[in-house]
Scaffold this active site. Structure first.
Site, PDB file in Angstrom:
ATOM      1  CG  ASP A   1     112.382  12.338  18.451  1.00 16.26           C
ATOM      2  OD1 ASP A   1     113.424  12.440  17.775  1.00 16.26           O
ATOM      3  OD2 ASP A   1     111.848  13.301  19.016  1.00 16.26           O
TER       4      ASP A   1
ATOM      5  CG  ASP B   1     115.349  14.254  14.586  1.00 18.95           C
ATOM      6  OD1 ASP B   1     114.303  14.839  14.220  1.00 18.95           O
ATOM      7  OD2 ASP B   1     116.092  14.706  15.473  1.00 18.95           O
ATOM      8  CD  GLU B   2     109.157  14.996  15.698  1.00 16.63           C
ATOM      9  OE1 GLU B   2     108.305  15.101  16.577  1.00 16.63           O
ATOM     10  OE2 GLU B   2     109.744  15.982  15.198  1.00 16.63           O
TER      11      GLU B   2
END
Length: 348
Positions: free
Chosen positions: A11, A104-105
């Site tokens: 993350d 973003d993960e």
């Protein structure tokens, strides 16, 4: 053969705000809030802003009241997309199987890799590579399933990492609050607290039947989660703006003539797809995975084209630079990206 599952969750910390600080170092150490100042909601904020009680989805007006000295930015979504692709490409070049859960993960399935590498060390090195190449802070968790890996990441933040060893899931979960289980929203948390269930250990002790009475079919699922049991698979990621083809060789490819023929076959196949989609490519990548799971890739930009006779020589040249001569090949792949259907590009 049954392997213990090994799942990593990555993350990017305060992603939008981190990109803003990276692009404007003067913002470092100051509370940065991405989102309108007067209207709208907070899209993201950095840890300096969170110290004032600001969080994502908070009305911007309230954020301004909490932190009048905050730096409010509209956001540069083109830049966020560029950095996200950058990180995605780094992960794609290394990971056998990964899922891009959001901008973003990421989830990586490393199951079976422990035969060849120490998965924790491998993941630490991948994190270091992302930090060194992009400058972005990123955290990861390593565990036996997606839920546990995500919860480990949440504990590792900011900019850290945490492994939950196999068999230690309940020890890790027991003292945590029920709201820390992914998918448990505010409403469910309030119901559980009204039942006197505050920690995940309380949930486990309550049992599946009690939870089902109050929460319906969600109850037994929550009871399984309280033991660290979660079965959802890592879904392979497919880059929408690229075309690729790869083949895994069960007996490994060693014959140079065969390997050259395979490169041509894979390239012709994706060039045909490219022309069917009426697109041209500006970037070519070759990927090689060896029997010990070491994965390496190399790419280069080219003038926009869809012609086999222009793309094949580039693929062969990339392969020659990349290949450890004489080493058996487990997987061979070719990828075309930076696709466009703008015919003008071919004449630039």
């Amino acid at each position: 053969m049954h392997y213990m599952r090994i799942i990593a969750h990555f993350d990017l910390d305060s992603f939008f705000a981190s990109v803003e600080v990276l692009n404007n170092p003067e913002l470092k150490g100051r509370p940065v809030i991405v989102g309108g100042k007067e209207r709208g909601v907070v899209a993201a904020c950095n840890y300096e802003a969170r110290k004032f009680g600001i969080h994502s989805a908070m009305p911007s007006k309230k954020a301004l009241q909490l932190c009048p000295e905050g730096i409010f930015l509209k956001g540069n979504y083109g830049e966020y997309s560029r950095f996200s692709r950058w990180v995605t490409n780094i992960i794609a070049a290394k990971a056998p199987l990964f899922e891009k859960a959001s901008v973003d993960e990421f989830y990586l399935d490393l199951t079976g890799m422990d035969k060849f590498f120490n998965p924790l060390q491998w993941t630490i090195e991948l994190r270091q590579q992302i930090i060194q190449e992009t400058g972005l802070p990123i955290s990861f968790g390593l565990a036996s399933n997606k839920m546990m890996a995500k919860m480990a990441t949440n504990k590792a933040k900011p900019n850290g990492f945490l492994q939950i060893p196999h068999g230690k899931e309940q020890d890790f979960l027991a003292p945590l609050s029920v709201g820390e289980i992914p998918g448990v929203g505010g409403q469910t948390e309030e119901i559980l607290k009204s039942m006197g269930l505050y920690t995940i250990h309380d949930l486990f002790k309550a049992g599946a039947e009690v939870l089902e009475e109050r929460l319906g079919k969600h109850g037994p699922d929550l009871w399984l989660k309280s033991q660290g049991i979660h079965h959802r698979e890592v879904s392979p990621y497919h880059e929408a703006k690229s075309i690729s083809s790869e083949t895994t060789y069960g007996d490994y490819a060693t014959d140079p003539t065969f390997i050259r023929a395979e490169l041509v076959r894979l390239t012709e196949k994706i060039c045909y797809e490219l022309r069917q989609d009426e697109k041209v490519t500006g970037c070519i990548a070759v990927k090689i995975r060896y029997p010990d799971f070491e994965t390496t890739s190399r790419q280069t930009t080219i003038p926009f084209t869809s012609a086999d006779d222009e793309i094949i020589p580039v693929v062969k040249a990339l392969f020659q630079k990349l290949y450890k001569k004489g080493t058996p090949i487990r997987l061979l792949g070719v990828r075309l990206s930076e696709l466009t259907n703008d015919a003008v590009q071919t004449n630039l």
